[in-house]
Design a protein around this motif. Structure first.
Motif, mmCIF file in Angstrom:
data_model
loop_
_atom_site.group_PDB
_atom_site.id
_atom_site.type_symbol
_atom_site.label_atom_id
_atom_site.label_comp_id
_atom_site.label_asym_id
_atom_site.label_seq_id
_atom_site.Cartn_x
_atom_site.Cartn_y
_atom_site.Cartn_z
ATOM 1 N N ILE A 75 0.854 -1.195 0.000
ATOM 2 C CA ILE A 75 0.000 0.000 0.000
ATOM 3 C C ILE A 75 0.892 1.247 0.000
ATOM 4 O O ILE A 75 2.053 1.187 0.394
ATOM 5 C CB ILE A 75 -0.979 0.033 1.204
ATOM 6 C CG1 ILE A 75 -0.224 0.072 2.531
ATOM 7 C CG2 ILE A 75 -1.945 -1.139 1.167
ATOM 8 C CD1 ILE A 75 -1.098 0.438 3.724
ATOM 9 N N SER A 76 0.322 2.354 -0.432
ATOM 10 C CA SER A 76 1.098 3.593 -0.514
ATOM 11 C C SER A 76 1.271 4.216 0.870
ATOM 12 O O SER A 76 0.336 4.234 1.671
ATOM 13 C CB SER A 76 0.372 4.576 -1.426
ATOM 14 O OG SER A 76 0.947 5.858 -1.287
ATOM 15 N N LEU A 77 2.471 4.721 1.116
ATOM 16 C CA LEU A 77 2.735 5.432 2.375
ATOM 17 C C LEU A 77 2.673 6.945 2.158
ATOM 18 O O LEU A 77 3.065 7.722 3.021
ATOM 19 C CB LEU A 77 4.116 5.062 2.919
ATOM 20 C CG LEU A 77 4.211 3.759 3.711
ATOM 21 C CD1 LEU A 77 5.660 3.409 3.977
ATOM 22 C CD2 LEU A 77 3.443 3.849 5.020
ATOM 23 N N ALA A 78 2.166 7.343 0.975
ATOM 24 C CA ALA A 78 2.184 8.773 0.625
ATOM 25 C C ALA A 78 1.192 9.591 1.451
ATOM 26 O O ALA A 78 1.350 10.790 1.606
ATOM 27 C CB ALA A 78 1.884 8.944 -0.859
ATOM 28 N N GLY A 79 0.161 8.929 2.001
ATOM 29 C CA GLY A 79 -0.881 9.658 2.749
ATOM 30 C C GLY A 79 -0.321 10.419 3.933
ATOM 31 O O GLY A 79 0.653 9.993 4.563
ATOM 32 N N GLY A 80 -0.946 11.545 4.235
ATOM 33 C CA GLY A 80 -0.503 12.415 5.325
ATOM 34 C C GLY A 80 -0.422 11.699 6.662
ATOM 35 O O GLY A 80 0.478 11.954 7.456
ATOM 36 N N ARG A 81 -1.349 10.769 6.910
ATOM 37 C CA ARG A 81 -1.401 10.110 8.222
ATOM 38 C C ARG A 81 -0.157 9.263 8.490
ATOM 39 O O ARG A 81 0.421 9.322 9.571
ATOM 40 C CB ARG A 81 -2.654 9.267 8.315
ATOM 41 C CG ARG A 81 -3.883 10.128 8.208
ATOM 42 C CD ARG A 81 -5.143 9.332 8.303
ATOM 43 N NE ARG A 81 -6.233 10.245 8.634
ATOM 44 C CZ ARG A 81 -7.306 9.901 9.291
ATOM 45 N NH1 ARG A 81 -7.456 8.660 9.705
ATOM 46 N NH2 ARG A 81 -8.246 10.771 9.576
ATOM 47 N N TYR A 82 0.233 8.458 7.501
ATOM 48 C CA TYR A 82 1.449 7.656 7.668
ATOM 49 C C TYR A 82 2.659 8.573 7.770
ATOM 50 O O TYR A 82 3.545 8.363 8.592
ATOM 51 C CB TYR A 82 1.621 6.692 6.491
ATOM 52 C CG TYR A 82 0.633 5.553 6.495
ATOM 53 C CD1 TYR A 82 0.648 4.603 7.517
ATOM 54 C CD2 TYR A 82 -0.309 5.409 5.477
ATOM 55 C CE1 TYR A 82 -0.265 3.545 7.534
ATOM 56 C CE2 TYR A 82 -1.219 4.357 5.484
ATOM 57 C CZ TYR A 82 -1.195 3.429 6.507
ATOM 58 O OH TYR A 82 -2.089 2.397 6.529
ATOM 59 N N ARG A 161 -2.264 9.190 17.533
ATOM 60 C CA ARG A 161 -3.480 9.981 17.267
ATOM 61 C C ARG A 161 -3.405 10.676 15.910
ATOM 62 O O ARG A 161 -4.403 10.836 15.213
ATOM 63 C CB ARG A 161 -3.642 11.028 18.371
ATOM 64 C CG ARG A 161 -4.917 11.832 18.322
ATOM 65 C CD ARG A 161 -4.752 13.170 19.016
ATOM 66 N NE ARG A 161 -3.980 14.104 18.219
ATOM 67 C CZ ARG A 161 -2.936 14.803 18.642
ATOM 68 N NH1 ARG A 161 -2.507 14.685 19.886
ATOM 69 N NH2 ARG A 161 -2.294 15.619 17.823
ATOM 70 N N GLN A 162 -2.184 11.082 15.525
ATOM 71 C CA GLN A 162 -2.026 11.806 14.258
ATOM 72 C C GLN A 162 -2.109 10.874 13.053
ATOM 73 O O GLN A 162 -2.177 11.327 11.916
ATOM 74 C CB GLN A 162 -0.695 12.568 14.262
ATOM 75 C CG GLN A 162 -0.660 13.638 15.334
ATOM 76 C CD GLN A 162 0.691 14.317 15.419
ATOM 77 O OE1 GLN A 162 1.191 14.835 14.440
ATOM 78 N NE2 GLN A 162 1.280 14.308 16.602
ATOM 79 N N GLY A 163 -2.120 9.575 13.322
ATOM 80 C CA GLY A 163 -2.323 8.610 12.244
ATOM 81 C C GLY A 163 -3.789 8.238 12.123
ATOM 82 O O GLY A 163 -4.376 8.239 11.052
ATOM 83 N N SER A 164 -4.402 7.930 13.268
ATOM 84 C CA SER A 164 -5.826 7.611 13.313
ATOM 85 C C SER A 164 -6.271 7.966 14.722
ATOM 86 O O SER A 164 -5.664 7.507 15.688
ATOM 87 C CB SER A 164 -6.039 6.118 13.050
ATOM 88 O OG SER A 164 -7.347 5.738 13.414
ATOM 89 N N GLY A 165 -7.303 8.781 14.842
ATOM 90 C CA GLY A 165 -7.705 9.285 16.158
ATOM 91 C C GLY A 165 -7.804 8.205 17.211
ATOM 92 O O GLY A 165 -7.139 8.249 18.248
ATOM 93 N N SER A 166 -8.616 7.172 16.929
ATOM 94 C CA SER A 166 -8.842 6.154 17.955
ATOM 95 C C SER A 166 -7.629 5.258 18.183
ATOM 96 O O SER A 166 -7.609 4.468 19.117
ATOM 97 C CB SER A 166 -10.079 5.329 17.618
ATOM 98 O OG SER A 166 -10.069 4.976 16.264
ATOM 99 N N ALA A 167 -6.591 5.395 17.338
ATOM 100 C CA ALA A 167 -5.358 4.614 17.548
ATOM 101 C C ALA A 167 -4.714 4.962 18.881
ATOM 102 O O ALA A 167 -4.076 4.118 19.506
ATOM 103 C CB ALA A 167 -4.368 4.873 16.413
ATOM 104 N N CYS A 168 -4.883 6.210 19.331
ATOM 105 C CA CYS A 168 -4.241 6.597 20.600
ATOM 106 C C CYS A 168 -4.767 5.743 21.756
ATOM 107 O O CYS A 168 -4.058 5.492 22.719
ATOM 108 C CB CYS A 168 -4.411 8.090 20.879
ATOM 109 S SG CYS A 168 -6.078 8.620 21.308
#
Length: 425
Positions: A75-82, A161-168
């Motif tokens: 998968i691409s890692l280009a997204g802002g979250r990654y 959190r900056q990757g996915s909110g509920s990840a924190c």
């Protein structure tokens, strides 16, 4: 672990991280880039033995760019979250020394080294089972170990959190609160543990996987539309949730199941009401979701006190929390009565996770399911005619419980990357 590849050394870390289910929901951001929520939320971490993400991260001077594979597909890692997570962790990377291998990575070297990431979810991705939460928490946790970060779990939660909110919330076991924070830079928006998984170990969790298809409206776009168009969401965030958070913290602390159940169900229903109040409306639940709510509501009312709590995230899957094991076995009987396995599906593949609950429910095979009596909504009442059954409406069930937070897996056979090539196994 470190191995010598063709282009020098490879250093790897493998970690396993649980998923979590919110009982007081997070829905709506005040900052899209930093992922800052408009309200606090509270979740239960699910046992990683049954629902988890496993991630191996590897670093080598031979890697030409950052690459990632999810469930075997690149998968691409280009997204802002990654990119946010990778940047934040690289900025905090510390020196790594391995005397045995004669390896030393200086703090400043990390900026020029690339990583390979292989990740595997043992449950459906993007179907409303918080796969992105477990995935990004695992990525952050594994990279932090690889790069020898000195930050504690709370500080790591702020990165996840900056990757996915509920990840924190997946960086801890047990019961977890994500504090929304007030600062514009998000420095005080992080997760804290309210109680560990042993605090309330009577609870048994049954997940009805109604559909493992990807949802039509992603959580990210759904939230944005709700924030822009739902008046109910504004009321919820400002008036309703702050009170519920305090009540839920107290219910967890005192193991007060009736209050816990009442709040969980009410908050789930209000979250889905907000989705309906959004323009255009968002439908995450379906007819099966609604029927399961009805089964639980009728039973709770008949018993006079809640036996089971339900909660639905951004998808149709039901997460049902039973007050104890005896109730969970009765719940399973009810669910199997209305949602029996289809032709050719054996019990072993129809119930995943903790299969010992089948013994408690007296179910060995499909014959036992066929012999289940019709549940009475009201004790002593005669039901009118045979009840309708909904074969095929539930794909399968998972039985689990509150579980522990992330761990490193030292056994190299569990790694998802080949230590010699740096590529997925």
């Amino acid at each position: 672990m470190e191995e010598m590849g063709e282009k020098g050394w490879i250093r790897m870390v493998t970690a396993q991280t649980p998923t979590n289910i919110a009982v007081i929901k997070y829905w709506g951001k005040r900052d899209e880039t930093l992922i800052l929520p408009i309200n606090d939320s509270i979740s239960v971490t699910l046992d990683p033995e049954h629902l988890c993400t496993t991630t191996t991260v590897a670093v080598s001077p031979g890697f030409e760019r950052d690459r990632m594979w999810l469930n075997g597909k690149e998968i691409s890692l280009a997204g802002g979250r990654y990119q946010n997570c990778l940047r934040e962790i690289r900025n905090r990377a510390a020196e790594v020394k391995d005397e045995e291998k004669g390896l030393k990575i200086a703090k400043e070297d990390w900026k020029n080294l690339h990583v390979h990431i292989a990740s595997y979810n043992n449950f459906p991705t993007a179907a409303g089972l918080a796969s992105s939460a477990a995935g990004l928490a695992c990525l952050v946790f594994a990279l932090a170990k690889l790069m020898n970060l000195k930050e504690d779990q709370e500080q790591l939660s702020s990165i996840a959190r900056q990757g996915s909110g509920s990840a924190c919330r997946s960086l801890y076991g047990g019961f977890v609160k994500w504090i929304m924070g007030k600062n514009d830079d998000g420095s005080d928006s992080r997760a804290v543990q309210l109680a560990d998984e042993k605090h309330w170990d009577d609870l048994v969790i049954l997940v009805a996987v109604v559909s493992s298809r990807q949802k039509e409206t992603s959580s990210t776009s759904g939230m944005r539309e709700s924030v822009e168009t739902s008046l109910l969401l504004k009321h919820r965030a400002e008036e309703v949730v702050p009170k519920r958070i305090l009540q839920m913290e107290e219910a967890i602390k005192t193991r007060d199941f009736p209050t816990f159940a009442h709040l969980s169900c009410a908050d789930s229903n209000q979250f889905h009401a907000v989705c309906l109040d959004t323009s255009p409306p968002i439908f995450y639940m379906n007819d099966t979701s609604h029927r399961i709510i009805s089964i639980v509501e009728k039973w709770n009312r008949a018993e006079g006190t809640p036996q089971v709590a339900y909660t639905f995230d951004a998808g149709p899957n039901a997460v049902l929390i039973a007050r104890n094991r005896k109730v969970a076995a009765l719940l399973l009987q009810r669910l199997f009565f209305y949602y029996p396995p289809g032709d050719g599906i054996d019990i072993d593949s129809y119930l995943l996770g903790d299969k010992t609950i089948l013994q408690d429910a007296g179910i060995k095979d499909t014959k036992d399911v066929e012999a289940l009596p019709q549940p009475l909504s009201v004790p002593g009442a005669k039901e009118n005619g045979p009840a309708q059954k909904y074969v095929g409406d539930v794909s399968y069930f998972i039985c689990t419980r509150p579980g522990h937070g992330p761990v490193v897996l030292p056994d190299t056979s569990q790694a998802l990357i080949d230590p010699n090539t740096g590529m997925p196994k």
